[in-house]
Design a protein around this motif. Structure first.
Motif, PDB file in Angstrom:
ATOM      1  N   ARG A  54     -33.706  15.175   8.493  1.00  0.00           N
ATOM      2  CA  ARG A  54     -34.101  14.201   9.505  1.00  0.00           C
ATOM      3  C   ARG A  54     -35.293  14.689  10.309  1.00  0.00           C
ATOM      4  NH1 ARG A  54     -35.845   9.909  10.182  1.00  0.00           N
ATOM      5  NH2 ARG A  54     -35.639   8.918  12.182  1.00  0.00           N
ATOM      6  N   THR A  57     -38.437  14.489   8.146  1.00  0.00           N
ATOM      7  CA  THR A  57     -38.994  13.141   7.960  1.00  0.00           C
ATOM      8  C   THR A  57     -39.752  12.689   9.207  1.00  0.00           C
ATOM      9  OG1 THR A  57     -36.895  12.069   8.562  1.00  0.00           O
ATOM     10  CG2 THR A  57     -37.334  12.423   6.208  1.00  0.00           C
ATOM     11  N   ALA A  76     -33.115  12.047   1.317  1.00  0.00           N
ATOM     12  CA  ALA A  76     -32.038  12.018   2.309  1.00  0.00           C
ATOM     13  C   ALA A  76     -31.039  10.913   1.993  1.00  0.00           C
ATOM     14  CB  ALA A  76     -32.611  11.838   3.714  1.00  0.00           C
ATOM     15  N   SER A  99     -23.980  18.080   7.234  1.00  0.00           N
ATOM     16  CA  SER A  99     -24.484  18.338   8.586  1.00  0.00           C
ATOM     17  C   SER A  99     -23.970  19.649   9.157  1.00  0.00           C
ATOM     18  CB  SER A  99     -24.072  17.196   9.530  1.00  0.00           C
ATOM     19  OG  SER A  99     -24.833  16.055   9.283  1.00  0.00           O
ATOM     20  N   TRP A 109     -27.632  15.729  13.950  1.00  0.00           N
ATOM     21  CA  TRP A 109     -28.292  14.480  14.330  1.00  0.00           C
ATOM     22  C   TRP A 109     -27.229  13.400  14.342  1.00  0.00           C
ATOM     23  CZ3 TRP A 109     -33.445  13.513  15.488  1.00  0.00           C
ATOM     24  CH2 TRP A 109     -34.291  14.605  15.362  1.00  0.00           C
ATOM     25  N   VAL A 112     -27.146  10.282  11.573  1.00  0.00           N
ATOM     26  CA  VAL A 112     -28.339  10.605  10.789  1.00  0.00           C
ATOM     27  C   VAL A 112     -28.546   9.621   9.642  1.00  0.00           C
ATOM     28  CG1 VAL A 112     -27.216  12.286   9.267  1.00  0.00           C
ATOM     29  CG2 VAL A 112     -29.645  12.507   9.772  1.00  0.00           C
ATOM     30  N   SER A 115     -30.276   6.521  10.982  1.00  0.00           N
ATOM     31  CA  SER A 115     -31.695   6.694  11.316  1.00  0.00           C
ATOM     32  C   SER A 115     -32.543   6.743  10.046  1.00  0.00           C
ATOM     33  CB  SER A 115     -31.905   7.926  12.189  1.00  0.00           C
ATOM     34  OG  SER A 115     -31.549   9.106  11.522  1.00  0.00           O
ATOM     35  N   ILE A 116     -32.007   7.325   8.989  1.00  0.00           N
ATOM     36  CA  ILE A 116     -32.727   7.339   7.702  1.00  0.00           C
ATOM     37  C   ILE A 116     -32.881   5.909   7.189  1.00  0.00           C
ATOM     38  CG2 ILE A 116     -32.560   8.028   5.261  1.00  0.00           C
ATOM     39  CD1 ILE A 116     -33.349  10.376   7.117  1.00  0.00           C
TER      40      ILE A 116
END
Length: 162
Positions: A54, A57, A76, A99, A109, A112, A115-116
């Motif tokens: 994350r 990126t 990811a 994680s 994160w 995560v 968000s990806i």
């Protein structure tokens, strides 16, 4: 930097943690090349470590390296999909194997995977690929059905004139 008393996977976990923390400090300073360098090294040891993916990126996008940004977003997502079979649809938390790091137990994160997927939706929407953007928004909606922000984004995606 390696501790002499650590061997095998423990030494690897320590190295990943050290590189991740160094990248975190560089991230706070917006030193994108240093973030990218540290996390690239960390990901050679554990290519599935989602916090590093994350942060990488974000650094790649911030540095304007869009081809690498797309590559690592897709990587990811492949990691997320690989783990979903045994851990369910997420969202990924600190307990998740992708994680976790022995030396960074409380650092992860939040959401995560979400968000990806948001970044993938944004990337495809910016390219005018509504079908792909909608697919990523759909993944988000599976986790949070009826989310008004996501529904609005989906509506806006298809209400734009060609």
């Amino acid at each position: 930097c390696q501790l002499g008393s650590l061997h095998g996977s423990e030494a690897e976990q320590f190295t990943i943690a050290r590189l991740y923390l160094e990248a975190s400090f560089a991230y706070a300073l917006a030193d994108w090349p240093h973030v990218i360098s540290c996390l690239s090294d960390a990901l050679t040891l554990d290519p599935d470590y989602m916090p590093a993916l994350r942060m990488l990126t974000i650094a790649l996008r911030s540095a304007g390296r869009y081809k690498a940004y797309r590559h690592w977003l897709n990587h990811a997502n492949a990691v997320i999909e690989r783990y979903q079979a045994s851990y369910g649809p997420g969202p990924i938390g600190a307990w998740h194997p992708a994680s976790s790091n022995t030396y960074l137990r409380n650092m992860y994160w939040v959401e995560v995977d979400r968000s990806i997927w948001r970044d993938l939706a944004d990337l495809h929407a910016a390219e005018g690929r509504r079908d792909e953007a909608a697919r990523w928004l759909g993944k988000l909606l599976l986790q949070t059905p009826g989310d008004p922000d996501l529904l609005q984004r989906l509506t806006e995606l298809y209400s734009k004139a060609d």
